[in-house]
Design a protein around this motif. Structure first.
Motif, PDB file in Angstrom:
ATOM      1  N   ARG A  26      88.307  36.650  66.900  1.00  0.00           N
ATOM      2  CA  ARG A  26      89.714  36.997  66.622  1.00  0.00           C
ATOM      3  C   ARG A  26      90.015  36.972  65.126  1.00  0.00           C
ATOM      4  O   ARG A  26      90.845  37.736  64.636  1.00  0.00           O
ATOM      5  N   LEU A  27      89.339  36.047  64.433  1.00  0.00           N
ATOM      6  CA  LEU A  27      89.609  35.844  63.006  1.00  0.00           C
ATOM      7  C   LEU A  27      88.994  36.948  62.142  1.00  0.00           C
ATOM      8  O   LEU A  27      89.618  37.410  61.177  1.00  0.00           O
ATOM      9  N   GLY A  28      87.764  37.364  62.501  1.00  0.00           N
ATOM     10  CA  GLY A  28      87.022  38.353  61.701  1.00  0.00           C
ATOM     11  C   GLY A  28      87.815  39.629  61.438  1.00  0.00           C
ATOM     12  O   GLY A  28      88.068  39.991  60.280  1.00  0.00           O
ATOM     13  N   PRO A  29      88.263  40.328  62.508  1.00  0.00           N
ATOM     14  CA  PRO A  29      89.035  41.562  62.271  1.00  0.00           C
ATOM     15  C   PRO A  29      90.322  41.298  61.491  1.00  0.00           C
ATOM     16  O   PRO A  29      90.732  42.108  60.671  1.00  0.00           O
ATOM     17  N   MET A  30      90.951  40.141  61.725  1.00  0.00           N
ATOM     18  CA  MET A  30      92.212  39.828  61.036  1.00  0.00           C
ATOM     19  C   MET A  30      91.990  39.643  59.540  1.00  0.00           C
ATOM     20  O   MET A  30      92.825  40.026  58.723  1.00  0.00           O
ATOM     21  N   MET A  31      90.844  39.056  59.175  1.00  0.00           N
ATOM     22  CA  MET A  31      90.562  38.795  57.770  1.00  0.00           C
ATOM     23  C   MET A  31      89.789  39.943  57.111  1.00  0.00           C
ATOM     24  O   MET A  31      89.222  39.757  56.037  1.00  0.00           O
ATOM     25  N   ASN A  32      89.760  41.070  57.768  1.00  0.00           N
ATOM     26  CA  ASN A  32      89.099  42.282  57.237  1.00  0.00           C
ATOM     27  C   ASN A  32      87.626  42.052  56.922  1.00  0.00           C
ATOM     28  O   ASN A  32      87.138  42.473  55.881  1.00  0.00           O
TER      29      ASN A  32
END
Lengths: 607, 160
Positions: A558-564
């Motif tokens: 979930r974090l990866g895509p959010m943090m580009n």
């Protein structure tokens, strides 16, 4: 001109004549009605009195006029601003708390406190009992007898209730009870509810910080009235908190804690401790909910410490990657035995000891390294001191003091037993391992530049550690934390919970420290779940690989895509057989020569 | 000028000055009160803004938004597979373009082949084959109906 002049002169003579005539006529009248003796004296004294009276009145008026001038001109004062708000001073401004993207996490909102002027109340003919009933219908939590006393105590100011809601204030006004007034006040509101409870902390009714950053930055926010910007990102915090909450409930665990940290700036992006509380209603919170497990909780984190032992040993040139250690039998030290989860029949290389999480192998490495070197590196990593973070809830780690740090302690500490640290300690030390070997200080304030301290590990050790952490996910105990494309590195840790006189074999504390993406580490994630119970889905296992690894996988996905962070799919999934980081499987000696990597991609993940 | 007149003049000037100072002071006092009122209004507006900000933050809490999104929009968190860099995207577009060109060429070739075949076929059996026609047939209820007449030629093409 002469004519005019003569005419004027003539006129002047005429006036004189008229005046003289009048004077003479007056004298005649006075003579005719001559007032003499006592009457004359009385009239004279009357005249004097009138003159005195006029003088006094004039004097009075002069004083009044002077006073008016003095008031209006000389000592002119303007009505204070507070006179516009019920005659009270406006409440002092207390700074807000914002997250790194300016989202409000704590703010002071104007509210009112209800008070009674008993003298004013008693001057009216309203019965105190009736008035008390009316107030109780709006504020039912008040005590009636106490309220009655307050209404009739003959004092001009007694608080009935501090900080009432605008709706309650409106209802009180509608009753129109004489003597009831409102004092302007402000109330601290936490719009994010439970999300950041342990980071923000709480502020008491009197406005003083009691916990968290509310306490540590009290001076900045209260005395200077400035806003505070945190390094926390509420989105990251939500992911961390919700995943910990789900796992704790799924495994019926006692609690959990997690920290997400930027490895180069030391910024804490998310910090959660579960169970938590709502800071808006902190009075209802239990001591367990108020306890910050992420910073104040000290736990034996188990095998997570092997990462620090390996890095120390490699940096001090105690061991090389190709060194082999026998881990086939338990290690006897005096009356103690050090066990492994599984015993390998063949000697393990250093990366294999790390990936398979061998306690015996790590103990042997630590023994070879020596206590002094171990202590030196643990000290430099900040694992023997309090974390220097802007929170009051911090504790010093627990470890054997002085002579009590025996060779056995060195061995047990090498795999995370006999030393208790907080999850924040682990996150901070792990960041130093992967950011190029630089020391780092965890902070809750937003940073703009990398904040790297002096170097602890050389570049070669830092690179090696990145590879070793990656092998744990590709071929070791942390396989369940893998998210395709995100090059995750991790180290699992399952520790038995310390009990009276030893360890409770049925209670565990599972920790996973992970970093991603490993080719250019950005975020360190440390999650700890306290006393999880095995479930059917995990075949009764409650180890870190089964409990925390899937949790971290969910967080990173979930974090990866959010943090580009762009995933890479065209990279190798495991170190090749020819690589020095290749991890032989458990039954390698049985299938010797048959092990072939499934994915024959030659591009390395770290390129 | 007699002394009396001088005194009167000085008194008059004093009076004028007193009146002027008094009026200026009154005016400044009024302005100060106005300023304070405005400051009070500004503070009230600021308080309102802070209340609205707090409400906005409350309505925008990730938990609330997530709940609404899953309930009304059937949205889920973005997965790693949905994230592609512009560089990769351009490379992928190029690959797709090449693929599309190849496919187009192949199709054109295939069409040409078929055309040649069908041309040969139709050349042989021109007299027997008829094209697809849609004829209007009046039904019993005097309603017009479209009816496809599938010819023998069409059947034969389908078999190919």
């Amino acid at each position: 001109m002469n004519f005019i002049f003569n005419k004027d002169k003539h006129k002047h003579n005429k006036d004189d004549r008229e005046q003289r005539y009048t004077q003479r006529a007056t004298a005649k009248i006075i003579d005719k009605f001559a007032i003499q003796g006592n009457i004359k004296g009385a009239i004279e004294s009357g005249r004097r009195r009138i003159k005195f009276l006029i003088a006094m009145v004039l004097c009075g008026f002069t004083i009044l006029i002077w006073r008016a001038v003095d008031l209006m001109v000389l000592s002119h004062r303007v009505a204070p601003a507070s006179s516009f708000s019920w005659g009270f001073k406006a409440p002092k401004k207390i700074g807000s708390i914002l997250d790194r993207n300016d989202v409000v996490v704590a703010v002071n909102l104007p509210e009112q406190s209800l008070y009674v002027n008993s003298i004013e109340f008693l001057s009216q003919n309203e019965s105190p009992e009736e008035a008390a009933d009316k107030i109780l219908s709006i504020l039912p939590n008040l005590n009636k007898s106490k309220l009655m006393k307050k209404l009739t105590n003959h004092k001009s100011f007694t608080f009935i209730k501090k900080l009432i809601t605008p709706m309650e204030a409106k209802k009180v006004l509608e009753y129109g009870i004489v003597g009831l007034h409102f004092k302007p006040d402000s109330k601290r509101i936490y719009p994010q509810n439970n999300l950041l409870s342990h980071v923000i902390g709480i502020r008491g009714v009197d406005g003083g910080g009691l916990q968290g950053v509310e306490k540590s930055f009290n001076d900045l926010m209260v005395n200077q009235g400035k806003d505070l910007q945190l390094s926390i990102d509420v989105r990251v915090q939500h992911i961390l908190r919700s995943e910990i909450e789900k796992t704790v409930e799924k495994f019926n665990a006692k609690g959990g804690a997690g920290v997400i940290m930027d490895v180069k700036t030391g910024e804490v992006l998310g910090m959660s401790s579960y169970p938590d509380y709502d800071p808006n209603h902190y009075q209802n919170a239990t001591s367990d909910q108020l306890f910050n497990r992420a910073t104040k909780g000290l736990y034996e984190v188990g095998s997570v410490f092997k990462a620090f032992t390996m890095a120390s040993a490699l940096n001090s040139h105690t061991v090389q990657l190709d060194d082999i250690f026998d881990t086939s039998t338990p290690l006897k030290v005096g009356r103690f035995k050090i066990h492994d989860y599984e015993y390998f029949k063949y000697p393990l290389r250093v990366p294999e000891i790390f990936a398979h999480s061998s306690n015996i192998g790590t103990s042997k490495i630590a023994l070879q390294m020596g206590t002094e070197i171990q202590k030196k590196y643990l000290k430099e990593l900040g694992l023997l001191d309090k974390v220097d973070i802007n929170l009051p809830e911090i504790t010093k780690p627990m470890y054997p003091q002085g002579r009590r740090w025996t060779p056995l302690s060195t061995m047990t500490i090498s795999f995370g037993h006999g030393i208790a640290v907080s999850p924040l300690h682990v996150a901070q030390a792990l960041s130093s391992l992967v950011n190029g070997g630089y020391g780092i200080k965890a902070t809750l304030l937003k940073q703009t530049k990398p904040q790297l301290d002096k170097r602890i590990f050389n570049q070669h050790t830092a690179d090696t550690m990145r590879h070793l952490l990656r092998t744990v996910v590709t071929s070791g105990t942390g396989r369940k934390s893998e998210v395709r494309g995100y090059r995750i590195g991790a180290k699992t840790g399952t520790a038995d919970v310390a009990a009276k006189g030893g360890y409770n074999r049925n209670a565990r504390r599972t920790t996973l420290s992970s970093v991603f993406p490993m080719d250019n580490p950005k975020y360190a994630i440390v999650v700890m779940i306290d006393k999880p119970l095995g479930i059917k889905e995990t075949h009764g296992y409650a180890t870190a690989g089964w409990v925390v690894a899937p949790l971290v996988r969910n967080i990173i996905s979930r974090l990866g895509p959010m943090m580009n962070i762009i995933p890479k799919y065209d990279v190798e999934l495991k170190p090749q057989k020819t690589s020095k980081y290749y991890i032989r499987p458990f039954n390698w000696n049985k299938k010797m020569g048959q092990v072939t990597p499934r994915h024959n991609i030659h591009k390395k993940w770290y390129e | 000028m007699s002394t009396l007149k001088k005194y009167v003049l000085i008194m008059a000037i004093y009076l004028i000055l007193i009146v002027a100072v008094f009026s200026v002071s009154q005016y400044s006092g009024e302005l100060t009160i106005k300023t304070k009122k405005l400051q009070h209004d500004i503070q009230q507006e600021k308080d309102t803004i802070s209340v609205l900000n707090a409400e906005w933050a409350y309505l925008n809490t990730p938990e609330h938004i997530e709940g609404l999104a899953t309930h009304y929009l059937k949205l889920h968190p973005t997965s790693a597979r949905q994230v592609v860099s512009i560089k990769d995207l351009m490379a992928k577009i190029k690959v797709l373009e090449v693929k599309a060109k190849k496919k187009a060429l192949y199709l054109a070739k295939l069409r040409k082949k078929r055309h040649v075949k069908s041309h040969k076929y139709t050349h042989k059996k021109t007299r027997k084959s008829t094209h697809i026609k849609s004829t209007h047939i009046k039904s019993k209820h005097t309603k017009t109906k479209h009816k496809k007449v599938v010819t023998k030629h069409n059947h034969t093409r389908a078999k190919h």
